[in-house]
Design a protein around this motif. Structure first.
Motif, short mmCIF file in Angstrom:
data_model
loop_
_atom_site.label_atom_id
_atom_site.label_comp_id
_atom_site.label_asym_id
_atom_site.label_seq_id
_atom_site.Cartn_x
_atom_site.Cartn_y
_atom_site.Cartn_z
N SER A 182 -21.88 9.17 -30.55
CA SER A 182 -22.10 10.33 -31.42
C SER A 182 -23.56 10.50 -31.81
O SER A 182 -24.01 11.62 -32.10
CB SER A 182 -21.24 10.21 -32.68
OG SER A 182 -21.55 9.01 -33.38
N GLY A 204 -19.53 9.53 -18.67
CA GLY A 204 -18.10 9.48 -18.96
C GLY A 204 -17.84 9.32 -20.45
O GLY A 204 -16.93 9.94 -21.02
N ALA A 205 -18.65 8.49 -21.11
CA ALA A 205 -18.49 8.27 -22.56
C ALA A 205 -18.81 9.54 -23.34
O ALA A 205 -18.12 9.88 -24.31
CB ALA A 205 -19.40 7.13 -23.01
N LYS A 207 -18.57 12.65 -22.22
CA LYS A 207 -17.52 13.63 -21.96
C LYS A 207 -16.27 13.31 -22.75
O LYS A 207 -15.63 14.21 -23.35
CB LYS A 207 -17.21 13.66 -20.47
CG LYS A 207 -16.16 14.69 -20.08
CD LYS A 207 -15.95 14.71 -18.57
CE LYS A 207 -14.90 15.76 -18.18
NZ LYS A 207 -14.68 15.77 -16.71
N GLU A 208 -15.91 12.02 -22.78
CA GLU A 208 -14.70 11.62 -23.51
C GLU A 208 -14.82 11.91 -24.99
O GLU A 208 -13.85 12.31 -25.65
CB GLU A 208 -14.47 10.12 -23.29
CG GLU A 208 -13.20 9.59 -23.96
CD GLU A 208 -13.01 8.10 -23.75
OE1 GLU A 208 -11.94 7.60 -24.10
OE2 GLU A 208 -13.94 7.45 -23.22
N ALA A 209 -16.02 11.73 -25.54
CA ALA A 209 -16.23 11.97 -26.97
C ALA A 209 -16.61 13.41 -27.28
O ALA A 209 -16.84 13.76 -28.45
CB ALA A 209 -17.31 11.02 -27.49
N ALA A 210 -16.70 14.23 -26.24
CA ALA A 210 -17.08 15.64 -26.39
C ALA A 210 -18.42 15.77 -27.12
O ALA A 210 -18.58 16.61 -28.01
CB ALA A 210 -15.99 16.42 -27.12
N HIS A 259 -20.64 0.80 -27.09
CA HIS A 259 -19.49 1.47 -26.49
C HIS A 259 -18.68 0.41 -25.75
O HIS A 259 -19.25 -0.45 -25.07
CB HIS A 259 -19.93 2.57 -25.53
CG HIS A 259 -18.81 3.45 -25.08
ND1 HIS A 259 -18.00 3.13 -24.01
CD2 HIS A 259 -18.34 4.63 -25.57
CE1 HIS A 259 -17.10 4.08 -23.85
NE2 HIS A 259 -17.28 5.01 -24.78
N ALA A 261 -17.07 0.44 -23.06
CA ALA A 261 -17.23 0.44 -21.60
C ALA A 261 -18.59 -0.12 -21.17
O ALA A 261 -18.85 -0.30 -19.98
CB ALA A 261 -17.06 1.85 -21.04
#
Length: 294
Positions: A182, A204-205, A207-210, A259, A261
């Motif tokens: 964020s 990817g992180a 995108k997943e968290a928008a 994160h 990942a």
């Protein structure tokens, strides 16, 4: 024909006795008899004849004796020469990060141990390296990935490589202990090239968290990325080893990327069908260290 039979033949020729040969070599007497019979079948000639209690070489046996000695001697020399082999080549595929910031001291030590070995370093991204190792184009790959598993490969996890968000020392993110996804909202990102595994993890992180970011620049060269960050053009995700010296000199600031990942390891991969020579084993043990011992 097995070398074992020739060893037995030489012992019988020396002792003149199947019984003594069996005792010395730890065989049953019937086994010695069978081995000599198989040699005679192979050569199509009688090799021994009995004189009283002793076995004596026939003319054919006398002829074979010299050859048998040479064969056993040459076999021993070949084993010694091959086992002591220090020459040859070693083709290694790896990414720029590890080629520049991880491998050099290991290559230096390896060159000292095996000066006759020709080490070829081939740069690439992880997918290309994995495929080249699979096809035998490369002897081994050294990758920076999440834990790698493939039924066709041996994998040696050398160490975890921390990834950090890199920024100018005056950047606001330099004032926090670690960077969450964020925290990157609205930031200008300077990315590594497509095919880089930690780039894919970061995108990817996000995108997943928008989380919206500006993808400002993309480079296949680490120095170019760092220079852009030095000039305040954005922030980047890089392995900590890449920027360690720049942070020490105050040119950059770096904070851990928080994160789940973000777990990446330097790993050695090689095909299970690959023959492991002494020089190859030495390289694995040198670079893999305690991971190989385990």
């Amino acid at each position: 024909m097995e070398l074992t039979y020739l060893h037995t033949f030489l012992e019988v020729a020396k002792s003149g006795s199947f019984t003594q040969t069996a005792e010395k070599l730890g065989y049953a007497q019937s086994s010695v008899t069978t081995q000599i019979q198989k040699l005679e079948e192979s050569y199509g000639a009688v090799l021994f004849e009995r004189f009283g209690r002793r076995m004596k070489l026939t003319h054919a046996g006398e002829v074979l004796l010299g050859y048998a000695r040479d064969i056993i001697r040459l076999h021993g020399e070949s084993k010694e020469a091959v086992s002591a082999q220090h020459g040859g080549s070693l083709a290694i595929g790896t990414i720029e990060t590890l080629a520049a910031f991880f491998l050099p001291p290991h290559l230096q030590a390896y060159q000292r141990a095996y000066p006759e070995m020709n080490v070829m370093l081939q740069p690439g991204n992880e997918p290309a390296i994995i495929e080249a190792v699979r096809t035998g184009e490369l002897d081994l790959g050294i990758i920076l990935d999440p834990p790698f598993a493939d039924p066709d490969f041996h994998t040696v996890a050398v160490r975890e490589e921390p990834l950090v968000i890199v920024m100018h020392p005056d950047h606001l993110l330099a004032g926090i202990a670690e960077v969450a996804v964020s925290d990157l909202a609205g930031e200008s990102l300077i990315l590594t090239e497509d095919g880089c595994t930690y780039r894919a993890m970061l995108l990817g992180a996000l995108k997943e968290a928008a989380v919206g970011c500006k993808l400002s620049y993309e480079f296949g060269n680490l120095e170019a990325i760092k220079q852009c960050v030095v000039y305040g053009l954005g922030v980047a995700l890089l392995p900590e080893i890449v920027v360690r010296e720049d942070v020490r000199l105050g040119k950059l600031a770096a904070r851990p990327f928080a994160h789940p990942a973000c777990k990446f390891y330097t790993q050695i991969i090689y095909a299970k069908k690959k023959w492991v020579s002494k020089p190859f084993r030495h390289f694995l043990e040198q670079v893999g260290g305690s991971a190989m011992a385990g």
